[in-house]
Motif scaffolding. Structure first.
Motif, PDB file in Angstrom:
ATOM      1  N   GLY A 120      15.877 -25.436  42.300  1.00  0.00           N
ATOM      2  CA  GLY A 120      17.312 -25.115  43.327  1.00  0.00           C
ATOM      3  C   GLY A 120      17.552 -26.335  44.465  1.00  0.00           C
ATOM      4  N   LEU A 121      16.761 -27.172  44.427  1.00  0.00           N
ATOM      5  CA  LEU A 121      16.751 -28.355  45.195  1.00  0.00           C
ATOM      6  C   LEU A 121      17.034 -29.583  44.409  1.00  0.00           C
ATOM      7  N   GLN A 122      17.135 -29.707  43.020  1.00  0.00           N
ATOM      8  CA  GLN A 122      17.250 -30.993  42.072  1.00  0.00           C
ATOM      9  C   GLN A 122      18.884 -31.119  42.298  1.00  0.00           C
ATOM     10  N   PRO A 123      19.261 -32.432  41.774  1.00  0.00           N
ATOM     11  CA  PRO A 123      20.798 -32.758  41.905  1.00  0.00           C
ATOM     12  C   PRO A 123      21.613 -31.768  40.834  1.00  0.00           C
ATOM     13  N   GLY A 124      20.850 -31.412  39.903  1.00  0.00           N
ATOM     14  CA  GLY A 124      21.509 -30.675  38.889  1.00  0.00           C
ATOM     15  C   GLY A 124      20.603 -29.405  38.651  1.00  0.00           C
ATOM     16  N   THR A 125      21.400 -28.314  37.964  1.00  0.00           N
ATOM     17  CA  THR A 125      20.644 -27.219  37.691  1.00  0.00           C
ATOM     18  C   THR A 125      20.258 -27.109  36.162  1.00  0.00           C
ATOM     19  N   GLY A 126      20.679 -28.009  35.359  1.00  0.00           N
ATOM     20  CA  GLY A 126      20.192 -28.201  33.954  1.00  0.00           C
ATOM     21  C   GLY A 126      20.806 -27.013  33.005  1.00  0.00           C
TER      22      GLY A 126
END
Length: 317
Positions: free
Chosen positions: A179-185
């Motif tokens: 949830g902290l990544q630049p993207g959700t995938g």
């Protein structure tokens, strides 16, 4: 000032696609989509550059604040300290005709995070940055007589990175929470509708709903479905400054998958957002808003902002 001019000025503040990169990790729900607010719907190209800042530092459970000082360390779950977010979003909108248009949104995120992981007694920190998930949204604005409503549909694409990690502390080298990544995938389906009109002399309104449905996950993570609702009232007089008040609501389901923090995901948030738009020239307008939480309910333990600030420029060719 003609009715068409009033409509063009109002749309400039409208619905910036409620910042639709997972509000659990974004926190910003402000609408700045000019067309869905009835402010601008002409054929041709318009550009919008917006910057959002919010610092998630208030630990909450359910609808209540949680005192970190009362939690002994090491704890049997993660105790987050803060997540400071800077999100700059470039929006390109092209109207093929008064009926049809397409919008492209490109976000860039800069995010610092501090937390005490389960079983740790010291802070682990990270500083992540990069392009977020791009959005492509088509718009149909019907009713040839008045054109006061419209439909939106499109996709959020998995363009943001999902592999950034902690830089310092006991968790250094370990991957950040998804949830902290630049993207959700994930690739998400976007479906929306909006309406705008006149309430009384010099007062216009708009209402917008946008549903975000993840179609698939990646690497054991799938974000939860989300619904954004925005209501706005603005004063449109003869001067260059137009004040506006928005009510922004966001409801998000729990994320899922083996790499999801299911117990601490999902929320219902409501913000009151006062702001204004200033006409700098016939083509260029500026806007600024502040968001203040009026209701926050989260699942498990999560951190939420005490306020959010947004500024932007809108240029129509």
């Amino acid at each position: 000032m003609t009715s068409l001019q009033k409509t063009a000025i109002a749309a400039a503040l409208a619905t910036a696609l409620p910042a639709a990169w997972a509000c659990s990790s974004c926190g910003c729900t402000l609408s700045s989509d000019w067309a869905s607010q009835g402010l601008y719907a002409a054929s041709g190209l318009s550009l919008d550059l917006r910057h959002d800042y919010f610092n998630q530092d208030e630990l909450r459970s359910g609808s209540h604040r949680v005192d970190r000082a009362g939690i002994p360390l090491p704890a049997d779950q993660e105790i987050q300290r803060n997540t400071a977010n800077h999100i700059s979003t470039l929006t390109l909108d092209y109207g093929f005709s008064p009926d049809w248009a397409v919008t492209l949104q490109l976000p860039y995120l800069l995010r610092s995070h501090a937390t005490v992981a389960q079983g740790d007694t010291e802070l682990s920190t990270s500083r992540s940055s990069g392009i977020g998930d791009v959005r492509v949204l088509a718009r149909y604005q019907g009713d040839p007589a008045e054109r006061h409503w419209g439909l939106q549909f499109g996709l959020k694409l998995p363009t943001g990175r999902t592999d950034q990690g902690f830089a310092a502390g006991p968790q250094a080298g370990q991957p950040l929470d998804r949830g902290l990544q630049p993207g959700t995938g994930s690739t998400d389906l976007l479906l929306g509708a909006y309406r705008f009109g006149t309430v009384a002399t010099h007062f216009d309104y708009f209402a917008q709903a946008l549903l975000q449905l993840p179609l698939q996950g990646k690497d054991g993570f799938k974000p939860g479905a989300g619904l954004n609702l925005s209501l706005g009232l603005r004063y449109v007089g003869d001067g260059p400054v137009a004040p506006q008040l928005q009510l922004n609501l966001r409801s998000e389901r729990r994320e899922s998958g083996v790499n999801a923090d299911t117990a601490n995901a999902g929320s219902t948030l409501a913000y009151l957002s006062p702001g204004l738009t200033a006409t700098l020239s016939e083509q260029l307008k500026a806007y600024a808003f502040i968001q203040l939480p009026v209701y926050q309910h989260v699942n498990g333990l999560q951190i939420e902002p005490r306020f959010s600030a947004s500024v932007g420029l809108h240029y129509a060719y």
